[in-house]
Design a protein around this motif. Structure first.
Motif, PDB file in Angstrom:
ATOM      1  N   ILE A  16     -15.899 -55.506  25.589  1.00  0.00           N
ATOM      2  CA  ILE A  16     -14.707 -56.302  25.303  1.00  0.00           C
ATOM      3  C   ILE A  16     -15.001 -57.783  25.543  1.00  0.00           C
ATOM      4  CG2 ILE A  16     -12.336 -56.768  26.081  1.00  0.00           C
ATOM      5  CD1 ILE A  16     -12.124 -53.714  26.608  1.00  0.00           C
ATOM      6  N   LEU A  17     -15.684 -58.074  26.657  1.00  0.00           N
ATOM      7  CA  LEU A  17     -16.045 -59.467  26.943  1.00  0.00           C
ATOM      8  C   LEU A  17     -16.955 -60.027  25.856  1.00  0.00           C
ATOM      9  CD1 LEU A  17     -16.755 -59.306  30.765  1.00  0.00           C
ATOM     10  CD2 LEU A  17     -14.814 -60.370  29.644  1.00  0.00           C
ATOM     11  N   LYS A  18     -17.902 -59.220  25.418  1.00  0.00           N
ATOM     12  CA  LYS A  18     -18.844 -59.658  24.382  1.00  0.00           C
ATOM     13  C   LYS A  18     -18.103 -59.965  23.074  1.00  0.00           C
ATOM     14  CE  LYS A  18     -23.120 -58.237  22.162  1.00  0.00           C
ATOM     15  NZ  LYS A  18     -24.099 -57.169  22.029  1.00  0.00           N
ATOM     16  N   LYS A  19     -17.150 -59.121  22.718  1.00  0.00           N
ATOM     17  CA  LYS A  19     -16.400 -59.334  21.482  1.00  0.00           C
ATOM     18  C   LYS A  19     -15.494 -60.560  21.565  1.00  0.00           C
ATOM     19  CE  LYS A  19     -16.539 -54.505  20.137  1.00  0.00           C
ATOM     20  NZ  LYS A  19     -15.791 -53.263  19.967  1.00  0.00           N
ATOM     21  N   LEU A  20     -15.016 -60.865  22.771  1.00  0.00           N
ATOM     22  CA  LEU A  20     -14.188 -62.053  22.954  1.00  0.00           C
ATOM     23  C   LEU A  20     -15.023 -63.316  23.109  1.00  0.00           C
ATOM     24  CD1 LEU A  20     -11.441 -60.726  25.391  1.00  0.00           C
ATOM     25  CD2 LEU A  20     -11.126 -61.440  23.024  1.00  0.00           C
ATOM     26  N   GLY A  21     -16.330 -63.158  23.322  1.00  0.00           N
ATOM     27  CA  GLY A  21     -17.207 -64.306  23.500  1.00  0.00           C
ATOM     28  C   GLY A  21     -17.172 -64.847  24.919  1.00  0.00           C
ATOM     29  N   LEU A  22     -16.830 -64.019  25.884  1.00  0.00           N
ATOM     30  CA  LEU A  22     -16.759 -64.437  27.276  1.00  0.00           C
ATOM     31  C   LEU A  22     -17.960 -63.890  28.038  1.00  0.00           C
ATOM     32  CD1 LEU A  22     -12.965 -63.727  27.869  1.00  0.00           C
ATOM     33  CD2 LEU A  22     -14.038 -65.902  27.314  1.00  0.00           C
ATOM     34  N   THR A  23     -18.209 -64.436  29.220  1.00  0.00           N
ATOM     35  CA  THR A  23     -19.369 -64.007  29.995  1.00  0.00           C
ATOM     36  C   THR A  23     -18.995 -63.296  31.286  1.00  0.00           C
ATOM     37  OG1 THR A  23     -19.439 -66.175  31.061  1.00  0.00           O
ATOM     38  CG2 THR A  23     -20.837 -65.847  29.118  1.00  0.00           C
ATOM     39  N   GLU A  72      -6.717 -70.160  25.946  1.00  0.00           N
ATOM     40  CA  GLU A  72      -7.955 -70.189  26.713  1.00  0.00           C
ATOM     41  C   GLU A  72      -9.183 -70.102  25.807  1.00  0.00           C
ATOM     42  OE1 GLU A  72      -5.411 -68.185  27.432  1.00  0.00           O
ATOM     43  OE2 GLU A  72      -4.923 -68.356  29.565  1.00  0.00           O
ATOM     44  N   LEU A  73      -9.129 -69.228  24.819  1.00  0.00           N
ATOM     45  CA  LEU A  73     -10.268 -69.075  23.902  1.00  0.00           C
ATOM     46  C   LEU A  73     -10.474 -70.322  23.052  1.00  0.00           C
ATOM     47  CD1 LEU A  73      -9.729 -65.362  22.796  1.00  0.00           C
ATOM     48  CD2 LEU A  73     -11.441 -66.249  24.376  1.00  0.00           C
ATOM     49  N   ARG A  74      -9.372 -70.938  22.627  1.00  0.00           N
ATOM     50  CA  ARG A  74      -9.469 -72.163  21.836  1.00  0.00           C
ATOM     51  C   ARG A  74     -10.083 -73.287  22.686  1.00  0.00           C
ATOM     52  NH1 ARG A  74      -4.448 -72.248  19.260  1.00  0.00           N
ATOM     53  NH2 ARG A  74      -3.644 -72.699  21.311  1.00  0.00           N
ATOM     54  N   GLU A  75      -9.665 -73.376  23.948  1.00  0.00           N
ATOM     55  CA  GLU A  75     -10.201 -74.397  24.855  1.00  0.00           C
ATOM     56  C   GLU A  75     -11.687 -74.157  25.121  1.00  0.00           C
ATOM     57  OE1 GLU A  75     -10.178 -77.753  27.235  1.00  0.00           O
ATOM     58  OE2 GLU A  75      -8.627 -77.024  25.888  1.00  0.00           O
ATOM     59  N   LYS A  76     -12.074 -72.902  25.291  1.00  0.00           N
ATOM     60  CA  LYS A  76     -13.487 -72.559  25.521  1.00  0.00           C
ATOM     61  C   LYS A  76     -14.340 -72.943  24.312  1.00  0.00           C
ATOM     62  CE  LYS A  76     -16.422 -68.547  26.049  1.00  0.00           C
ATOM     63  NZ  LYS A  76     -17.050 -68.703  24.773  1.00  0.00           N
ATOM     64  N   ASN A  77     -13.857 -72.646  23.117  1.00  0.00           N
ATOM     65  CA  ASN A  77     -14.587 -73.003  21.898  1.00  0.00           C
ATOM     66  C   ASN A  77     -14.699 -74.515  21.735  1.00  0.00           C
ATOM     67  OD1 ASN A  77     -15.046 -70.369  21.163  1.00  0.00           O
ATOM     68  ND2 ASN A  77     -13.198 -70.220  19.925  1.00  0.00           N
ATOM     69  N   ARG A  78     -13.649 -75.241  22.101  1.00  0.00           N
ATOM     70  CA  ARG A  78     -13.669 -76.697  21.999  1.00  0.00           C
ATOM     71  C   ARG A  78     -14.716 -77.280  22.949  1.00  0.00           C
ATOM     72  NH1 ARG A  78     -12.015 -80.901  24.655  1.00  0.00           N
ATOM     73  NH2 ARG A  78     -10.919 -79.715  26.245  1.00  0.00           N
ATOM     74  N   LYS A  79     -14.769 -76.768  24.170  1.00  0.00           N
ATOM     75  CA  LYS A  79     -15.753 -77.256  25.141  1.00  0.00           C
ATOM     76  C   LYS A  79     -17.176 -76.944  24.683  1.00  0.00           C
ATOM     77  CE  LYS A  79     -12.938 -77.244  29.290  1.00  0.00           C
ATOM     78  NZ  LYS A  79     -12.723 -76.641  30.607  1.00  0.00           N
TER      79      LYS A  79
END
Length: 151
Positions: A16-23, A72-79
């Motif tokens: 699930i983390l991998k699909k969301l792009g989180l670590t 949160e995902l949008r902010e992570k992608n922006r960073k």
């Protein structure tokens, strides 16, 4: 764990983390995980959820979490984009032999008649933002080749 949430045993949170792009699982707030599980439990009956394959359940959770974590995902992608752009603007031109823009006002306190190693350290800090301790070079007791300068 209640009988209603027994289907969550089938979930592989690493996928699930991998699909969301989180670590890390810590990047998903606990209340949002609980909320996603609660929303999915409302949409489907427990027996139906137990009949699903683990991959299907993971897709349901990923969809629900991505809706709950849009900000949160949008902010992570922006960073990530900013870091990539910053890296490309600082490092890639050096590899390609590009032009490095230097503001003369930043060179006011640089002693060009001083030690060449100090000048190289200054430029290294300037372009790569070295925040490490500079004294560690002086403490090295290893004999190094100090005849050449590499930028």
């Amino acid at each position: 764990m209640t009988n209603k949430k027994i289907w969550t045993i089938k979930l592989d949170w690493l996928n699930i983390l991998k699909k969301l792009g989180l670590t890390s699982i810590d990047q998903i707030p606990e209340y949002k995980r609980e909320r996603a599980i609660k929303n999915i439990s409302k949409m489907f009956d427990t027996e139906d959820l137990l009949a699903f394959e683990p991959e299907e359940l993971e897709e349901l959770v990923v969809g629900e979490l991505s809706e709950l974590m849009k900000k949160e995902l949008r902010e992570k992608n922006r960073k990530e984009r900013e870091l990539r752009d910053q890296f490309n603007s600082k490092i890639i031109p050096l590899k390609r032999g590009g032009i490095i823009r230097i503001d003369p006002n930043e060179l006011k306190d640089l002693d060009l008649d001083g030690n060449p190693e100090d000048i190289l350290k200054y430029f290294y800090k300037k372009f790569f933002g070295n925040k490490d301790n500079d004294d560690r070079d002086e403490d090295d007791r290893i004999d190094e080749d100090k005849t050449g300068y590499y930028i």
